[in-house]
Scaffold this active site. Structure first.
Site, PDB file in Angstrom:
ATOM      1  CG  PHE A  70       8.423  16.348 -33.232  1.00 38.76           C
ATOM      2  CD1 PHE A  70       9.285  16.304 -34.331  1.00 38.76           C
ATOM      3  CD2 PHE A  70       8.321  15.224 -32.425  1.00 38.76           C
ATOM      4  CE1 PHE A  70      10.017  15.160 -34.615  1.00 38.76           C
ATOM      5  CE2 PHE A  70       9.058  14.084 -32.696  1.00 38.76           C
ATOM      6  CZ  PHE A  70       9.900  14.053 -33.799  1.00 38.76           C
ATOM      7  CE1 TYR A  88       1.322  13.531 -22.252  1.00 37.94           C
ATOM      8  CE2 TYR A  88       2.904  11.761 -21.896  1.00 37.94           C
ATOM      9  CZ  TYR A  88       2.179  12.563 -22.750  1.00 37.94           C
ATOM     10  OH  TYR A  88       2.307  12.396 -24.103  1.00 37.94           O
TER      11      TYR A  88
END
Ligand code: UDP
Length: 338
Positions: free
Chosen positions: A12, A150
């Protein structure tokens, strides 16, 4: 004209960066294993003679060293992202995010190539010291909760970037993105804005997780790309860590209302407990607001696109690409878990 290497170039943010860099006259090499990126994102640039695409993973790339050698600046954006991915595949998240950054920095070290390393606002974790400053403390939850893997993987990436600069004089810049949104972002891996827009356009109620009082600062991808290209060209950024975000803060319920207004959909809002979609005992971040004085002072650039405009652009993209999205969804059906 410079030569840029963009890892995650079919993703993206990566594909928008590729497109703008080409439009500015640069040569661009993109590396992407298409695990979450898509060749559809590169449709507009595939034929450009100044563009080259290598469909491989960063850490197992046979040509990484060659690509790094050709590049003046490397944008390392390739990563496993999205809360669904992180919770479903914590091993892949940790290994890809640390292994990929290590591979890029090692290759860059040979010829001291400049590397811009993508990190995330998620590293601030549960810190309550909003707005977050780059020199503030990072407050993560326990390792038993996959969500934090993460942030932890990106914190290791940040330490690696700093270490390569301090110890080996590799010019690195670390960037903490705050909920970047815009055209081409998929909701498949959890990102809320494209999920809401798709739900609204499909005539479905929007699913807000938790109370909806948690807030985020959504940042238009074109503003992020403008900062990235300025940083590539500015040696004063080297060794630094920068928040890249639009400080306009909204609750998730307010985001849902804005999406309903922008799409004109006749739909409502359903509140869904976190446990129903994420893992048991899921911990969310309540507020995530950037202090962007550092990046604004350095580049002289402030966000130009507000949330409503970004939502309109994203809506238009969803409407224009409904057909190709359906094909894409079929091809990638095996990946869809929610
Ligand atoms: N969220 C939601 N509905 C969705 C997806 C996400 O309400 O369909 C919430 C999520 O729980 C979080 C916020 O929206 O509070 C932002 O989620 P996202 O995954 O986009 O980004 P992050 O949590 O990494 O900021």
């Amino acid at each position: 004209m410079a030569t840029f290497l963009v890892t995650g170039g079919a993703g993206f943010i990566g594909s928008h960066l590729v497109e703008t860099a080409l439009a500015q006259g640069h040569r661009v090499l993109a590396l992407d294993d298409l695990s979450s990126g898509s060749v559809y994102n590169l449709a507009a640039v595939r034929a450009n003679p100044r563009f080259e695409f290598t469909p491989e993973a960063v850490e197992s790339s046979r040509v990484l060293a060659e690509l790094v050698d050709q590049a003046d600046v490397i944008f390392h954006l390739a990563a496993t992202v999205g809360v669904f991915n992180i919770i479903d595949s914590p091993v892949q998240t940790i290994e890809n995010n640390i292994g990929g950054t290590e591979a890029v920095l090692k290759a860059a070290a040979k010829k001291k190539k400049k590397v811009l390393v993508a990190s995330t606002s998620e590293v601030y974790g549960k810190s309550a010291a909003t707005p977050f400053r780059e020199d503030g403390d990072l407050t993560l939850g326990p390792t038993s909760k996959s969500r934090w893997s993460y942030a932890a993987s990106k914190i290791v990436d940040e330490f690696l970037a700093q270490a390569y600069w301090k110890q080996h004089k590799v010019p690195t810049v670390t960037l903490r993105f705050f909920n970047t949104i815009g055209p081409r972002q998929t909701g498949r891996y959890g990102m809320v804005a494209p999920r809401f827009i798709k739900q609204a356009l499909d005539g479905l109620n929007l699913t807000v997780y938790g109370t909806g009082r948690q807030s985020r600062c959504f940042t238009c991808v074109s503003d992020v790309v403008s900062w990235l290209l300025r940083l590539a060209d500015d040696d004063r950024a080297v060794g630094g860590v920068f928040n890249l975000g639009n400080p306009e803060e909204v609750s998730i319920t307010e985001l849902a209302r804005r999406v309903i207004a922008v799409t004109g959909a006749k739909v409502g809002i359903d509140y869904v407990p976190y446990e129903a979609v994420y893992e048991e005992g899921f911990e969310d971040m309540e507020r995530r607001v950037p202090d962007i004085s550092k990046i604004v002072a350095l580049t002289g650039y402030s966000p130009q696109v507000n949330l409503d405009e970004t939502l309109r652009l994203t809506r238009d993209w969803f409407v224009a690409n409904a057909a190709s999205q359906a094909v894409q969804a079929q091809t990638e059906a095996a990946l869809v878990t929610r």
